[in-house]
Design a protein around this motif. Structure first.
Motif, PDB file in Angstrom:
ATOM      1  N   UNK A  33      17.871   1.490  -1.634  1.00 40.38           N
ATOM      2  CA  UNK A  33      17.297   2.066  -2.861  1.00 40.38           C
ATOM      3  C   UNK A  33      15.966   1.396  -3.194  1.00 40.38           C
ATOM      4  N   UNK A  34      15.917   0.078  -3.099  1.00 43.56           N
ATOM      5  CA  UNK A  34      14.674  -0.643  -3.396  1.00 43.56           C
ATOM      6  C   UNK A  34      13.562  -0.216  -2.437  1.00 43.56           C
ATOM      7  N   UNK A  35      13.888  -0.089  -1.168  1.00 44.04           N
ATOM      8  CA  UNK A  35      12.878   0.337  -0.194  1.00 44.04           C
ATOM      9  C   UNK A  35      12.398   1.747  -0.511  1.00 44.04           C
ATOM     10  N   UNK A  36      13.319   2.640  -0.796  1.00 44.02           N
ATOM     11  CA  UNK A  36      12.938   4.016  -1.121  1.00 44.02           C
ATOM     12  C   UNK A  36      12.040   4.093  -2.342  1.00 44.02           C
ATOM     13  N   UNK A  37      12.396   3.366  -3.382  1.00 43.67           N
ATOM     14  CA  UNK A  37      11.605   3.390  -4.617  1.00 43.67           C
ATOM     15  C   UNK A  37      10.228   2.761  -4.404  1.00 43.67           C
ATOM     16  N   UNK A  38      10.177   1.619  -3.719  1.00 47.44           N
ATOM     17  CA  UNK A  38       8.877   0.984  -3.504  1.00 47.44           C
ATOM     18  C   UNK A  38       8.000   1.818  -2.569  1.00 47.44           C
ATOM     19  N   UNK A  39       8.595   2.443  -1.574  1.00 45.31           N
ATOM     20  CA  UNK A  39       7.817   3.293  -0.671  1.00 45.31           C
ATOM     21  C   UNK A  39       7.257   4.501  -1.426  1.00 45.31           C
ATOM     22  N   UNK A  40       8.061   5.114  -2.276  1.00 43.49           N
ATOM     23  CA  UNK A  40       7.571   6.259  -3.051  1.00 43.49           C
ATOM     24  C   UNK A  40       6.527   5.837  -4.085  1.00 43.49           C
ATOM     25  N   UNK A  41       6.667   4.635  -4.627  1.00 38.62           N
ATOM     26  CA  UNK A  41       5.657   4.115  -5.548  1.00 38.62           C
ATOM     27  C   UNK A  41       4.331   3.904  -4.815  1.00 38.62           C
ATOM     28  N   UNK A  42       4.406   3.339  -3.617  1.00 34.73           N
ATOM     29  CA  UNK A  42       3.204   3.172  -2.801  1.00 34.73           C
ATOM     30  C   UNK A  42       2.590   4.529  -2.467  1.00 34.73           C
ATOM     31  N   UNK A  43       3.425   5.508  -2.157  1.00 27.29           N
ATOM     32  CA  UNK A  43       2.924   6.854  -1.845  1.00 27.29           C
ATOM     33  C   UNK A  43       2.190   7.451  -3.036  1.00 27.29           C
ATOM     34  N   UNK A  44       2.748   7.291  -4.215  1.00 31.15           N
ATOM     35  CA  UNK A  44       2.098   7.829  -5.415  1.00 31.15           C
ATOM     36  C   UNK A  44       0.779   7.103  -5.686  1.00 31.15           C
ATOM     37  N   UNK A  45       0.778   5.796  -5.524  1.00 32.58           N
ATOM     38  CA  UNK A  45      -0.418   4.995  -5.767  1.00 32.58           C
ATOM     39  C   UNK A  45      -1.542   5.375  -4.806  1.00 32.58           C
ATOM     40  N   UNK A  46      -1.215   5.454  -3.525  1.00 30.87           N
ATOM     41  CA  UNK A  46      -2.240   5.821  -2.535  1.00 30.87           C
ATOM     42  C   UNK A  46      -2.609   7.304  -2.642  1.00 30.87           C
ATOM     43  N   UNK A  47      -1.651   8.128  -3.012  1.00 34.56           N
ATOM     44  CA  UNK A  47      -1.960   9.535  -3.242  1.00 34.56           C
ATOM     45  C   UNK A  47      -2.925   9.715  -4.389  1.00 34.56           C
ATOM     46  N   UNK A  48      -2.762   8.924  -5.430  1.00 35.47           N
ATOM     47  CA  UNK A  48      -3.688   8.973  -6.566  1.00 35.47           C
ATOM     48  C   UNK A  48      -5.078   8.500  -6.142  1.00 35.47           C
ATOM     49  N   UNK A  49      -5.124   7.473  -5.287  1.00 41.31           N
ATOM     50  CA  UNK A  49      -6.425   7.008  -4.776  1.00 41.31           C
ATOM     51  C   UNK A  49      -7.089   8.106  -3.958  1.00 41.31           C
ATOM     52  N   UNK A  50      -6.324   8.818  -3.162  1.00 42.87           N
ATOM     53  CA  UNK A  50      -6.888   9.925  -2.380  1.00 42.87           C
ATOM     54  C   UNK A  50      -7.385  11.025  -3.313  1.00 42.87           C
ATOM     55  N   UNK A  51      -6.625  11.317  -4.356  1.00 43.27           N
ATOM     56  CA  UNK A  51      -7.037  12.313  -5.340  1.00 43.27           C
ATOM     57  C   UNK A  51      -8.363  11.927  -5.994  1.00 43.27           C
ATOM     58  N   UNK A  52      -8.547  10.632  -6.232  1.00 47.29           N
ATOM     59  CA  UNK A  52      -9.775  10.130  -6.852  1.00 47.29           C
ATOM     60  C   UNK A  52     -10.887   9.888  -5.829  1.00 47.29           C
ATOM     61  N   UNK A  53     -10.658  10.317  -4.585  1.00 48.41           N
ATOM     62  CA  UNK A  53     -11.649  10.218  -3.513  1.00 48.41           C
ATOM     63  C   UNK A  53     -11.981   8.765  -3.185  1.00 48.41           C
ATOM     64  N   UNK A  54     -10.935   7.919  -3.125  1.00 47.61           N
ATOM     65  CA  UNK A  54     -11.131   6.503  -2.830  1.00 47.61           C
ATOM     66  C   UNK A  54     -10.390   6.116  -1.555  1.00 47.61           C
ATOM     67  N   UNK A  55     -10.970   5.223  -0.756  1.00 49.64           N
ATOM     68  CA  UNK A  55     -10.243   4.707   0.408  1.00 49.64           C
ATOM     69  C   UNK A  55      -9.227   3.656  -0.033  1.00 49.64           C
ATOM     70  N   UNK A  56      -8.416   3.200   0.891  1.00 43.72           N
ATOM     71  CA  UNK A  56      -7.484   2.123   0.570  1.00 43.72           C
ATOM     72  C   UNK A  56      -8.276   0.852   0.287  1.00 43.72           C
ATOM     73  N   UNK A  57      -7.808   0.107  -0.683  1.00 50.64           N
ATOM     74  CA  UNK A  57      -8.462  -1.130  -1.096  1.00 50.64           C
ATOM     75  C   UNK A  57      -7.505  -2.300  -0.845  1.00 50.64           C
ATOM     76  N   UNK A  58      -7.969  -3.498  -1.111  1.00 53.10           N
ATOM     77  CA  UNK A  58      -7.159  -4.693  -0.862  1.00 53.10           C
ATOM     78  C   UNK A  58      -5.813  -4.637  -1.578  1.00 53.10           C
ATOM     79  N   UNK A  59      -5.815  -4.145  -2.819  1.00 53.25           N
ATOM     80  CA  UNK A  59      -4.557  -4.064  -3.575  1.00 53.25           C
ATOM     81  C   UNK A  59      -3.564  -3.133  -2.902  1.00 53.25           C
ATOM     82  N   UNK A  60      -4.065  -2.065  -2.301  1.00 46.45           N
ATOM     83  CA  UNK A  60      -3.177  -1.161  -1.582  1.00 46.45           C
ATOM     84  C   UNK A  60      -2.528  -1.871  -0.387  1.00 46.45           C
TER      85      UNK A  60
END
Length: 122
Positions: free
Chosen positions: A7-34
């Protein structure tokens, strides 16, 4: 498998997906925090890999076969690191989108791992 870890892996993976998806939506590459987020998800995936191997070494068997279980286990552990390396090669919004897709794949593989171990899958 350990339900809480899955469950923890699934939730953290989906959180990462949403975070990076939002960065893609904002036209940004992956950054150090990602990449820090990717490292956290990868460490959890490697922990799941170790747990799975230890359980197999103790003689426990998944309900749907050991070979398929090990294949999904390896795929889950490698999905986000492969996406991370691909995002380094593509330093545009598509790098962020690649990581988001890899994180979704990892979450789906975790669900399937649980199904293979418990015997509830198709």
């Amino acid at each position: 498998m350990i339900d809480a870890l899955t469950i923890v892996i699934g939730v953290t993976a989906l959180t990462l997906a949403a975070w990076c998806g939002f960065a893609a939506y904002r036209d940004q590459p992956t950054k150090d925090w990602h990449f820090i987020g990717m490292a956290v998800v990868t460490v959890l995936g490697l922990a799941q890999l170790v747990v799975g191997i230890v359980r197999l070494a103790r003689g426990e068997e998944p309900d749907q076969g050991t070979a398929i279980f090990v294949a999904y286990l390896l795929g889950s552990a490698l999905a986000v690191p492969i996406g991370a390396f691909m995002s380094l090669a593509e330093r545009t919004r598509w790098g962020s989108a690649t990581v988001a897709a890899a994180a979704v794949v990892m979450a789906v593989l975790e669900v399937r791992l649980f199904d293979i171990w418990e015997g509830t899958g198709g």
